[in-house]
Design a protein around this motif. Structure first.
Motif, PDB file in Angstrom:
ATOM      1  N   GLY A 238       0.785  -1.234   0.000  1.00 25.16           N
ATOM      2  CA  GLY A 238       0.000   0.000   0.000  1.00 25.16           C
ATOM      3  C   GLY A 238       0.808   1.269   0.000  1.00 25.16           C
ATOM      4  O   GLY A 238       0.249   2.362   0.132  1.00 25.16           O
ATOM      5  N   LEU A 239       2.111   1.195  -0.189  1.00 31.59           N
ATOM      6  CA  LEU A 239       2.979   2.377  -0.203  1.00 31.59           C
ATOM      7  C   LEU A 239       3.144   2.855  -1.642  1.00 31.59           C
ATOM      8  O   LEU A 239       4.208   2.750  -2.267  1.00 31.59           O
ATOM      9  N   THR A 240       2.061   3.404  -2.192  1.00 26.91           N
ATOM     10  CA  THR A 240       1.982   3.697  -3.623  1.00 26.91           C
ATOM     11  C   THR A 240       3.017   4.723  -4.076  1.00 26.91           C
ATOM     12  O   THR A 240       3.674   4.549  -5.108  1.00 26.91           O
ATOM     13  N   GLU A 241       3.181   5.822  -3.324  1.00 24.63           N
ATOM     14  CA  GLU A 241       4.117   6.865  -3.745  1.00 24.63           C
ATOM     15  C   GLU A 241       5.552   6.340  -3.799  1.00 24.63           C
ATOM     16  O   GLU A 241       6.303   6.638  -4.738  1.00 24.63           O
ATOM     17  N   TRP A 242       5.928   5.555  -2.802  1.00 26.25           N
ATOM     18  CA  TRP A 242       7.267   4.983  -2.786  1.00 26.25           C
ATOM     19  C   TRP A 242       7.432   3.950  -3.911  1.00 26.25           C
ATOM     20  O   TRP A 242       8.523   3.826  -4.504  1.00 26.25           O
ATOM     21  N   ALA A 243       6.358   3.238  -4.217  1.00 26.51           N
ATOM     22  CA  ALA A 243       6.404   2.295  -5.332  1.00 26.51           C
ATOM     23  C   ALA A 243       6.678   3.017  -6.646  1.00 26.51           C
ATOM     24  O   ALA A 243       7.474   2.553  -7.479  1.00 26.51           O
ATOM     25  N   GLY A 244       6.031   4.170  -6.829  1.00 24.78           N
ATOM     26  CA  GLY A 244       6.266   4.958  -8.035  1.00 24.78           C
ATOM     27  C   GLY A 244       7.697   5.430  -8.145  1.00 24.78           C
ATOM     28  O   GLY A 244       8.301   5.407  -9.230  1.00 24.78           O
ATOM     29  N   ALA A 245       8.268   5.853  -7.020  1.00 22.88           N
ATOM     30  CA  ALA A 245       9.660   6.311  -7.024  1.00 22.88           C
ATOM     31  C   ALA A 245      10.601   5.165  -7.412  1.00 22.88           C
ATOM     32  O   ALA A 245      11.536   5.345  -8.202  1.00 22.88           O
ATOM     33  N   ALA A 246      10.357   3.986  -6.861  1.00 25.55           N
ATOM     34  CA  ALA A 246      11.205   2.831  -7.203  1.00 25.55           C
ATOM     35  C   ALA A 246      11.043   2.451  -8.667  1.00 25.55           C
ATOM     36  O   ALA A 246      12.006   2.039  -9.335  1.00 25.55           O
ATOM     37  N   GLN A 247       9.839   2.628  -9.186  1.00 25.38           N
ATOM     38  CA  GLN A 247       9.571   2.251 -10.565  1.00 25.38           C
ATOM     39  C   GLN A 247      10.319   3.132 -11.567  1.00 25.38           C
ATOM     40  O   GLN A 247      10.512   2.740 -12.724  1.00 25.38           O
ATOM     41  N   LEU A 248      10.732   4.322 -11.146  1.00 22.81           N
ATOM     42  CA  LEU A 248      11.519   5.179 -12.030  1.00 22.81           C
ATOM     43  C   LEU A 248      12.813   4.499 -12.473  1.00 22.81           C
ATOM     44  O   LEU A 248      13.352   4.805 -13.549  1.00 22.81           O
ATOM     45  N   LEU A 249      13.314   3.580 -11.655  1.00 26.11           N
ATOM     46  CA  LEU A 249      14.519   2.849 -12.040  1.00 26.11           C
ATOM     47  C   LEU A 249      14.279   1.996 -13.286  1.00 26.11           C
ATOM     48  O   LEU A 249      15.205   1.781 -14.087  1.00 26.11           O
ATOM     49  N   THR A 250      13.044   1.506 -13.472  1.00 23.77           N
ATOM     50  CA  THR A 250      12.761   0.719 -14.671  1.00 23.77           C
ATOM     51  C   THR A 250      12.791   1.595 -15.914  1.00 23.77           C
ATOM     52  O   THR A 250      13.162   1.140 -17.003  1.00 23.77           O
TER      53      THR A 250
END
Length: 407
Positions: A238-250
């Motif tokens: 449920g940590l959506t904002e942090w998930a988005g930040a990590a996804q920037l690596l992709t």
């Protein structure tokens, strides 16, 4: 280094099997369009029925078949038995039908659990085949792209497990489905594409394979896997904002590999066939949508709502444009029959290709503008027309090529 080739004798021997596999891909695309139309007109069709038809039916079938073919070429280990690939593809078809019958995503039941387990078994088998070939590889330099297929299959296994947990009421449903979607889209689908285009796009466009892209492959794959694994786990919690930040690596990983490949194309060195144009456009869409998805999550958007908004452009403008584009070139090559017949079939498939590509990409853009309304409807219609046009021209070219072969 020039683009990779496979002997015409080997290709002709397996041409009919690959034609049947392509027919299965095209069939599920057409079924998916029909299910999507029914959904839009209010029929009792779950959203996931539409998505699974495209992703499990068309995309997973294509990935199992053609990634096996590319691994054989890249590792120079020779063609394996088509029977085993056919069994894996057959299990996928049966599993998809089971998911549709059980209304997975709407009313997950025991049949869905069995189907999910069957797909996982196929993927583990697929991984084992790839790893065995990689270990016995005679090759070379471009076998560095093969681990992309292993990582892609591993992410799909993770995605299926997340969907099964959500369907059985373990954890928060929306968070788990949001994580499932990203593991499927940016793990399975995008990694397969990214690993393939390193050698495939130069083959389609008659340009040299980029040494820069090749050298970056291992590092880019590590960055992608680290970023997406973190993003999926954070989204599941449920940590959506942090998930988005990590996804920037992709996004970073994709640019690392795609930039030198597309730089060669846009420098005017390549041939802009329908296949090359469709694959290039599909890559641009996938990179752009990956960035848009990450930005939306960072901004606090609902993960599932974002998936629904991006799905038509991702599937139509990205994956299916890319798959059908590749088939313009690959099917005539695999059917074989001699250089003249292959060239004539490709030429026939290419007729009107630019117009269809414009329709596809305009449709993908319109479908992205709003969650609903006239623009969305127009976009979906144009996407359907563009994909149907690609499919009909591929079928026409293949039929003509088989007729030439039998003369």
């Amino acid at each position: 280094m020039t683009a990779l080739t496979v002997s015409d004798v080997s290709l002709r021997a397996r041409g009919r099997w690959h034609t049947l596999a392509a027919a299965a891909v095209i069939w599920w695309m057409l079924v998916g369009v029909g299910v999507a139309v029914a959904h839009r007109f209010g029929a009792s069709v779950a959203w996931w029925d539409v998505v699974h038809t495209f992703t499990v039916g068309a995309v997973t079938t294509a990935v199992i078949v053609y990634s096996t073919h590319f691994v054989e070429a890249l590792t120079r280990t020779g063609a394996g038995r088509s029977t085993f690939v056919a069994i894996r593809v057959g299990i996928i078809q049966v599993a998809l039908i089971a998911l549709l019958v059980d209304r997975a995503g709407y009313d997950w039941g025991v049949l869905s659990d069995v189907a999910a387990g069957a797909v996982i078994a196929v993927l583990l088998w697929h991984i084992a085949v790839i790893v065995r070939r990689l270990r016995g590889s005679l090759a070379g330099r471009f076998a560095v792209t093969v681990p992309f297929y292993v990582a892609a299959a591993a992410f799909l296994i993770l995605a299926i497990l997340l969907a099964a947990l959500a369907g059985n009421g373990v954890g928060d449903y929306s968070d788990l489905i949001g994580a499932h979607s990203r593991a499927t889209v940016w793990g399975f689908s995008w990694l397969t594409v990214l690993g393939t285009v390193v050698t495939l796009l130069p083959t389609l466009s008659s340009t040299p394979i980029s040494e820069v892209a090749r050298r970056r492959c291992t590092r880019a794959l590590s960055v992608h896997c680290a970023g997406l694994t973190a993003a999926v786990l954070l989204q599941a919690l449920g940590l959506t904002e942090w998930a988005g930040a990590a996804q920037l690596l992709t996004v970073l990983a994709a640019v690392m590999v795609a930039q030198p490949i597309m730089a060669t194309m846009f420098a005017g060195q390549g041939r802009w066939t329908t296949a090359a144009a469709s694959v290039t456009a599909g890559m641009v869409w996938l990179i752009a949508l990956s960035a848009a998805d990450a930005a939306s999550l960072i901004g606090g958007a609902d993960a599932r709502a974002t998936t629904v908004l991006l799905a038509p452009s991702f599937l139509g403008g990205g994956l299916l444009q890319l798959v059908t584009g590749v088939l313009h070139h690959l099917l005539p090559t695999l059917i074989g029959g001699g250089p003249d017949k292959v060239r004539r079939a490709r030429s026939l498939a290419d007729r009107g290709g630019y117009a269809r590509t414009v329709l596809l990409n305009l449709g993908a853009l319109l479908a992205l503008l709003a969650a609903d309304g006239p623009a969305k409807e127009a976009g979906l219609i144009l996407l359907g027309l563009g994909l149907a046009g690609h499919v009909m021209h591929i079928i026409r070219a293949v039929v003509a090529q088989y007729r030439m072969e039998n003369l």
